[in-house]
Design a protein around this motif. Structure first.
Motif, PDB file in Angstrom:
ATOM      1  N   GLY A  88       0.789  -1.221   0.000  1.00 65.91           N
ATOM      2  CA  GLY A  88       0.000   0.000   0.000  1.00 65.91           C
ATOM      3  C   GLY A  88       0.824   1.274   0.000  1.00 65.91           C
ATOM      4  N   LYS A  89       2.126   1.161   0.162  1.00 59.67           N
ATOM      5  CA  LYS A  89       2.993   2.346   0.173  1.00 59.67           C
ATOM      6  C   LYS A  89       3.071   2.956  -1.223  1.00 59.67           C
ATOM      7  N   VAL A  90       3.063   4.278  -1.271  1.00 60.82           N
ATOM      8  CA  VAL A  90       3.116   5.014  -2.532  1.00 60.82           C
ATOM      9  C   VAL A  90       4.491   5.661  -2.685  1.00 60.82           C
ATOM     10  N   VAL A  91       5.021   5.557  -3.893  1.00 63.56           N
ATOM     11  CA  VAL A  91       6.264   6.219  -4.261  1.00 63.56           C
ATOM     12  C   VAL A  91       5.961   7.052  -5.496  1.00 63.56           C
ATOM     13  N   GLU A  92       6.278   8.345  -5.414  1.00 66.43           N
ATOM     14  CA  GLU A  92       6.085   9.236  -6.555  1.00 66.43           C
ATOM     15  C   GLU A  92       7.452   9.626  -7.106  1.00 66.43           C
ATOM     16  N   TYR A 108       9.562  11.036  -4.101  1.00 63.33           N
ATOM     17  CA  TYR A 108       8.738  11.571  -3.020  1.00 63.33           C
ATOM     18  C   TYR A 108       7.934  10.442  -2.393  1.00 63.33           C
ATOM     19  N   LEU A 109       8.020  10.330  -1.076  1.00 63.23           N
ATOM     20  CA  LEU A 109       7.225   9.367  -0.316  1.00 63.23           C
ATOM     21  C   LEU A 109       6.157  10.161   0.425  1.00 63.23           C
ATOM     22  N   PRO A 110       4.927  10.205  -0.096  1.00 63.37           N
ATOM     23  CA  PRO A 110       3.907  11.073   0.487  1.00 63.37           C
ATOM     24  C   PRO A 110       3.518  10.718   1.921  1.00 63.37           C
ATOM     25  N   ALA A 111       3.428   9.455   2.259  1.00 58.85           N
ATOM     26  CA  ALA A 111       3.032   9.077   3.623  1.00 58.85           C
ATOM     27  C   ALA A 111       4.076   9.546   4.633  1.00 58.85           C
ATOM     28  N   GLU A 112       5.325   9.490   4.233  1.00 59.80           N
ATOM     29  CA  GLU A 112       6.425   9.870   5.113  1.00 59.80           C
ATOM     30  C   GLU A 112       6.784  11.344   4.986  1.00 59.80           C
ATOM     31  N   TYR A 147       6.277  18.042   1.609  1.00 54.46           N
ATOM     32  CA  TYR A 147       7.353  17.321   2.279  1.00 54.46           C
ATOM     33  C   TYR A 147       7.826  18.084   3.512  1.00 54.46           C
ATOM     34  N   THR A 148       8.311  17.340   4.467  1.00 53.48           N
ATOM     35  CA  THR A 148       8.912  17.938   5.659  1.00 53.48           C
ATOM     36  C   THR A 148      10.396  17.588   5.747  1.00 53.48           C
ATOM     37  N   THR A 149      10.798  16.520   5.040  1.00 52.33           N
ATOM     38  CA  THR A 149      12.174  16.034   5.116  1.00 52.33           C
ATOM     39  C   THR A 149      12.770  15.921   3.723  1.00 52.33           C
ATOM     40  N   TRP A 150      14.028  16.340   3.607  1.00 53.48           N
ATOM     41  CA  TRP A 150      14.776  16.319   2.347  1.00 53.48           C
ATOM     42  C   TRP A 150      16.032  15.494   2.591  1.00 53.48           C
ATOM     43  N   ILE A 151      16.216  14.452   1.789  1.00 56.69           N
ATOM     44  CA  ILE A 151      17.397  13.604   1.930  1.00 56.69           C
ATOM     45  C   ILE A 151      18.243  13.745   0.660  1.00 56.69           C
ATOM     46  N   PRO A 152      19.389  14.421   0.764  1.00 55.06           N
ATOM     47  CA  PRO A 152      20.270  14.538  -0.400  1.00 55.06           C
ATOM     48  C   PRO A 152      21.151  13.305  -0.535  1.00 55.06           C
ATOM     49  N   ALA A 153      21.402  12.899  -1.762  1.00 56.78           N
ATOM     50  CA  ALA A 153      22.167  11.675  -1.993  1.00 56.78           C
ATOM     51  C   ALA A 153      23.587  11.936  -2.462  1.00 56.78           C
TER      52      ALA A 153
END
Length: 175
Positions: A88-92, A108-112, A147-153
């Motif tokens: 059920g997890k969504v990945v955009e 983008y992970l909308p639930a997270e 989003y509330t969190t940004w993860i740079p790679a």
């Protein structure tokens, strides 16, 4: 190997390629050798298909050991793609138009409420890096990505994820 250890007995079916620069595409052959489909923006598809279909000459290259190589290893996506897992997890996946790469994808992970990006410097961007960060912030704002969190790679990575406020301040030249 880390994915297999974290989630045993569940194959990696998809790998998102942010863009086709060498430092972001070098591990794709190993993923394809394991049976994964590479998801990338349609602007990147031709080069990745060519690179993955070509001869493999590196010693220890996992893809060179696959006896029957498939030709459909890359799935091109448009400017927005939404995937829903069996859990059920969504990945955009969203294209971030910018001068660094015309096919740059952010996840983008909308639930997270998490955004993951590559090659978008969000910690003390230089004047050359700032336009790419501004393009990302403008695109995410226009798309109403909450989003509330940004993860740079990519280095320089902080030792913790960034907040949206951190990223927006950096885009304004504030940090």
């Amino acid at each position: 190997a880390a994915a297999k250890q974290a989630i045993p007995n569940k194959p990696v079916r998809f790998v998102v390629n942010s863009h086709p620069h060498f430092d972001h595409a070098g591990g794709l052959a190993a993923a394809v050798a394991e049976g994964a489909m590479i998801l990338t923006h349609k602007n990147n598809e031709p080069v990745l298909e060519r690179l993955l279909a070509g001869p493999r000459a590196l010693i220890g290259d996992n893809l060179s050991k696959v006896s029957t190589r498939r030709s459909n290893t890359v799935e091109a996506i448009g400017d927005r793609d939404i995937r829903k897992g069996s859990n059920g997890k969504v990945v955009e996946l969203h294209r971030i138009p910018n001068e660094h790469s015309d096919g740059l994808i952010a996840v983008y992970l909308p639930a997270e409420k998490v955004v993951w990006t590559a090659d978008i410097t969000s910690v003390n961007p230089t004047p050359a890096q700032l336009p790419v960060l501004k393009a990302a912030v403008e695109t995410l704002t226009r798309l109403k990505i909450d989003y509330t969190t940004w993860i740079p790679a990519h280095p320089p990575n902080p030792d913790k994820p960034l907040t949206r406020a951190d990223v927006e301040a950096a885009a304004k030249g504030g940090t």
